[in-house]
Design a protein around this motif. Sequence first.
Motif, PDB file in Angstrom:
ATOM      1  N   THR A  81       0.807  -1.216   0.000  1.00  0.00           N
ATOM      2  CA  THR A  81       0.000   0.000   0.000  1.00  0.00           C
ATOM      3  C   THR A  81       0.841   1.266   0.000  1.00  0.00           C
ATOM      4  O   THR A  81       0.595   2.185  -0.780  1.00  0.00           O
ATOM      5  CB  THR A  81      -0.936   0.016   1.221  1.00  0.00           C
ATOM      6  OG1 THR A  81      -1.698  -1.185   1.239  1.00  0.00           O
ATOM      7  CG2 THR A  81      -1.861   1.220   1.185  1.00  0.00           C
ATOM      8  N   THR A  82       1.831   1.370   0.870  1.00  0.00           N
ATOM      9  CA  THR A  82       2.663   2.566   0.992  1.00  0.00           C
ATOM     10  C   THR A  82       4.129   2.208   0.816  1.00  0.00           C
ATOM     11  O   THR A  82       4.523   1.046   0.927  1.00  0.00           O
ATOM     12  CB  THR A  82       2.496   3.227   2.369  1.00  0.00           C
ATOM     13  OG1 THR A  82       3.044   2.351   3.372  1.00  0.00           O
ATOM     14  CG2 THR A  82       1.028   3.507   2.676  1.00  0.00           C
ATOM     15  N   ILE A  83       4.961   3.226   0.578  1.00  0.00           N
ATOM     16  CA  ILE A  83       6.399   2.993   0.481  1.00  0.00           C
ATOM     17  C   ILE A  83       6.947   2.510   1.818  1.00  0.00           C
ATOM     18  O   ILE A  83       7.926   1.767   1.865  1.00  0.00           O
ATOM     19  CB  ILE A  83       7.143   4.253  -0.005  1.00  0.00           C
ATOM     20  CG1 ILE A  83       8.611   3.931  -0.334  1.00  0.00           C
ATOM     21  CG2 ILE A  83       7.058   5.376   1.017  1.00  0.00           C
ATOM     22  CD1 ILE A  83       8.776   2.862  -1.379  1.00  0.00           C
ATOM     23  N   LEU A  84       6.307   2.903   2.916  1.00  0.00           N
ATOM     24  CA  LEU A  84       6.750   2.433   4.229  1.00  0.00           C
ATOM     25  C   LEU A  84       6.648   0.911   4.310  1.00  0.00           C
ATOM     26  O   LEU A  84       7.566   0.225   4.771  1.00  0.00           O
ATOM     27  CB  LEU A  84       5.912   3.079   5.338  1.00  0.00           C
ATOM     28  CG  LEU A  84       5.910   4.607   5.410  1.00  0.00           C
ATOM     29  CD1 LEU A  84       4.954   5.069   6.501  1.00  0.00           C
ATOM     30  CD2 LEU A  84       7.305   5.142   5.651  1.00  0.00           C
ATOM     31  N   GLU A  85       5.526   0.393   3.849  1.00  0.00           N
ATOM     32  CA  GLU A  85       5.324  -1.060   3.881  1.00  0.00           C
ATOM     33  C   GLU A  85       6.319  -1.764   2.964  1.00  0.00           C
ATOM     34  O   GLU A  85       6.914  -2.783   3.325  1.00  0.00           O
ATOM     35  CB  GLU A  85       3.892  -1.388   3.457  1.00  0.00           C
ATOM     36  CG  GLU A  85       3.577  -2.872   3.505  1.00  0.00           C
ATOM     37  CD  GLU A  85       2.145  -3.174   3.092  1.00  0.00           C
ATOM     38  OE1 GLU A  85       1.707  -4.315   3.318  1.00  0.00           O
ATOM     39  OE2 GLU A  85       1.464  -2.276   2.522  1.00  0.00           O
ATOM     40  N   LYS A  86       6.501  -1.211   1.766  1.00  0.00           N
ATOM     41  CA  LYS A  86       7.439  -1.835   0.830  1.00  0.00           C
ATOM     42  C   LYS A  86       8.856  -1.795   1.388  1.00  0.00           C
ATOM     43  O   LYS A  86       9.608  -2.763   1.292  1.00  0.00           O
ATOM     44  CB  LYS A  86       7.385  -1.129  -0.522  1.00  0.00           C
ATOM     45  CG  LYS A  86       8.266  -1.804  -1.570  1.00  0.00           C
ATOM     46  CD  LYS A  86       8.093  -1.191  -2.940  1.00  0.00           C
ATOM     47  CE  LYS A  86       8.931  -1.959  -3.964  1.00  0.00           C
ATOM     48  NZ  LYS A  86       8.812  -1.388  -5.330  1.00  0.00           N
ATOM     49  N   SER A  87       9.232  -0.655   1.979  1.00  0.00           N
ATOM     50  CA  SER A  87      10.591  -0.499   2.513  1.00  0.00           C
ATOM     51  C   SER A  87      10.878  -1.475   3.639  1.00  0.00           C
ATOM     52  O   SER A  87      11.969  -2.050   3.720  1.00  0.00           O
ATOM     53  CB  SER A  87      10.791   0.938   3.005  1.00  0.00           C
ATOM     54  OG  SER A  87      10.737   1.862   1.944  1.00  0.00           O
ATOM     55  N   LEU A  88       9.912  -1.665   4.517  1.00  0.00           N
ATOM     56  CA  LEU A  88      10.119  -2.583   5.643  1.00  0.00           C
ATOM     57  C   LEU A  88      10.370  -4.002   5.160  1.00  0.00           C
ATOM     58  O   LEU A  88      11.145  -4.743   5.762  1.00  0.00           O
ATOM     59  CB  LEU A  88       8.916  -2.528   6.579  1.00  0.00           C
ATOM     60  CG  LEU A  88       8.784  -1.233   7.380  1.00  0.00           C
ATOM     61  CD1 LEU A  88       7.380  -1.097   7.958  1.00  0.00           C
ATOM     62  CD2 LEU A  88       9.826  -1.175   8.494  1.00  0.00           C
ATOM     63  N   GLY A  89       9.722  -4.379   4.064  1.00  0.00           N
ATOM     64  CA  GLY A  89       9.992  -5.692   3.484  1.00  0.00           C
ATOM     65  C   GLY A  89      11.294  -5.719   2.720  1.00  0.00           C
ATOM     66  O   GLY A  89      12.019  -6.717   2.728  1.00  0.00           O
ATOM     67  N   ALA A  90      11.634  -4.585   2.073  1.00  0.00           N
ATOM     68  CA  ALA A  90      12.833  -4.542   1.236  1.00  0.00           C
ATOM     69  C   ALA A  90      14.118  -4.639   2.057  1.00  0.00           C
ATOM     70  O   ALA A  90      15.084  -5.268   1.630  1.00  0.00           O
ATOM     71  CB  ALA A  90      12.840  -3.255   0.406  1.00  0.00           C
ATOM     72  N   VAL A  91      14.147  -4.005   3.230  1.00  0.00           N
ATOM     73  CA  VAL A  91      15.396  -4.029   4.014  1.00  0.00           C
ATOM     74  C   VAL A  91      15.714  -5.424   4.518  1.00  0.00           C
ATOM     75  O   VAL A  91      16.863  -5.697   4.887  1.00  0.00           O
ATOM     76  CB  VAL A  91      15.347  -3.046   5.207  1.00  0.00           C
ATOM     77  CG1 VAL A  91      15.212  -1.616   4.739  1.00  0.00           C
ATOM     78  CG2 VAL A  91      14.246  -3.409   6.194  1.00  0.00           C
ATOM     79  N   ALA A  92      14.722  -6.317   4.511  1.00  0.00           N
ATOM     80  CA  ALA A  92      14.981  -7.688   4.963  1.00  0.00           C
ATOM     81  C   ALA A  92      16.017  -8.378   4.087  1.00  0.00           C
ATOM     82  O   ALA A  92      16.664  -9.335   4.527  1.00  0.00           O
ATOM     83  CB  ALA A  92      13.676  -8.491   4.980  1.00  0.00           C
ATOM     84  N   LYS A  93      16.199  -7.903   2.842  1.00  0.00           N
ATOM     85  CA  LYS A  93      17.221  -8.476   1.965  1.00  0.00           C
ATOM     86  C   LYS A  93      18.617  -8.333   2.571  1.00  0.00           C
ATOM     87  O   LYS A  93      19.525  -9.084   2.235  1.00  0.00           O
ATOM     88  CB  LYS A  93      17.217  -7.797   0.599  1.00  0.00           C
ATOM     89  CG  LYS A  93      15.942  -7.896  -0.179  1.00  0.00           C
ATOM     90  CD  LYS A  93      16.126  -7.465  -1.620  1.00  0.00           C
ATOM     91  CE  LYS A  93      16.648  -6.061  -1.790  1.00  0.00           C
ATOM     92  NZ  LYS A  93      15.709  -5.023  -1.339  1.00  0.00           N
TER      93      LYS A  93
END
Length: 517
Positions: free
Chosen positions: A371-383
Amino acid sequence: MKSVIETATANSATVRLNPVDDVLIARHQLVAGMQLADGDVTVRGLIPAGHKIAVKALAQGQAVRRYGQIIGFAKRDIEVGEHVHVHNLAMGDFARDYAFGADAKPTQRVAQPATFLGIRRPDGRIATRHYIGVLTSVNCSATAARAIADYFRRDVHPEALAAFPNVDGVVALTHGQGCAVDSEGEALQMLRRTLGGYARHANFAGVLMVGLGCETNQIDGLLQEQHLQTGARLKTMTIQATGGTARTVAAGIEAIKVMLGDANEVVRERVDASHLVIGLQCGGSDGYSGITANPALGAAVDRLVAHGGTAILSETPEIYGAEHLLTRRAVSKEVGDKLIERIHWWEEYCARMNADLNNNPSAGNKAGGLTTILEKSLGAVAKGGTTNLVDVYRYAEHVSARGLVFMDTPGYDPVSATGQVAGGANLICFTTGRGSAYGCAPSPSLKFSTNTALWKRQEEDIDLNCGSILDGEKSVDELGQEIFELMLETASGTLSKSEVHGYGQNEFVPWQIGAIT
């Protein structure tokens, strides 16, 4: 932040990521009236797979959490069981506690590093591939450069490389820049840094750089600024000085024929995994990216770092809102400050361009449940796994540190990966939930699906299915080990699926920034 699936059984309708979360994630499509065991929730309306469902009543303006972190704020009151997405969840300002270095910890190294079969260059660097590259200083020489490389295409002229079986191929990496820019400005410096990084990349046995002759990005200036010298491994020419397109193509073909003889005299040797520099990418993300493929890649990164290797996390707009999770792992306040400085640069840049950092997620990301860049970012940093953040680099800057580092890049995958490879990445790992067809010459690119449905639909382009985590068949750690082993195998010469399909040349896209005059 850890992405831990607490209900990852094949019979679960939803996934809960953190006990304090306000939402659950649908494992498959949910319909109105379904009763969910987790939280005693009755579904209100249709919830697509990968999307969020409210497990608590949320008042207008209330922060909404996933991963135990804020992903946005309720645009209106949200009832238990409702679909939570763009219609009722929005961005909002909130303070982040950067807590520089609070979670930094001593790096644990393995006693006996893993190994792969690499190619040792005269200066000691290790390559994972063995290409001849044709680079261009300006868009005007792109056609000539492609004609030179096309002469050596195995699918068109198999005889051209028949005598050179140890060479992976000849590739032309062209671009649309190089002129009509400030000769002293940031745009030209960034382009030269990118081209310089490719010209010296370990995966190139030799490089031919072709220019027009009158462009702003003069080859001599590029070489001087990047401390490059012509010789057996690096040759240059311009169309104007050579006498036209046909003569340039002919001269370029002859120059590469000379390079091929030396390049073929190479053998792979066993080297340790500390020589791996992995660029981390995620594109075509979905609601499962931060649950399966990204954490699994993070687990592989933790292994890589323990074996002495390097991983490059990038895509600055796609860590926006999660940067505090990285600053907590910074080895020093100086490193943490370097990351925050880049965040502020992006905020100012977007303000100048009348843009919004939340213009990402893309349409495909939103369709997949983000939904938001915040949500995407939280998943992305897991890399990036869980190890320390040891340094922060500008776009296409040479990466010299060992461990997890960050490179400032846009979120657009070809531009981001181009910067990583210029910085020295000799392998790219790319997670996707919506599907991706991507390669990145001269460095091989591995792709990992976040869900099994994508794997079944696009298996010809995906190297490993991480949807087995969601299916309850494997753990994040088990997939992390598989990814690490696949890294070593691919670095040893096994072709990735994107290489089999011939991807890599068109995906060279340097970051274009600044005014074109």
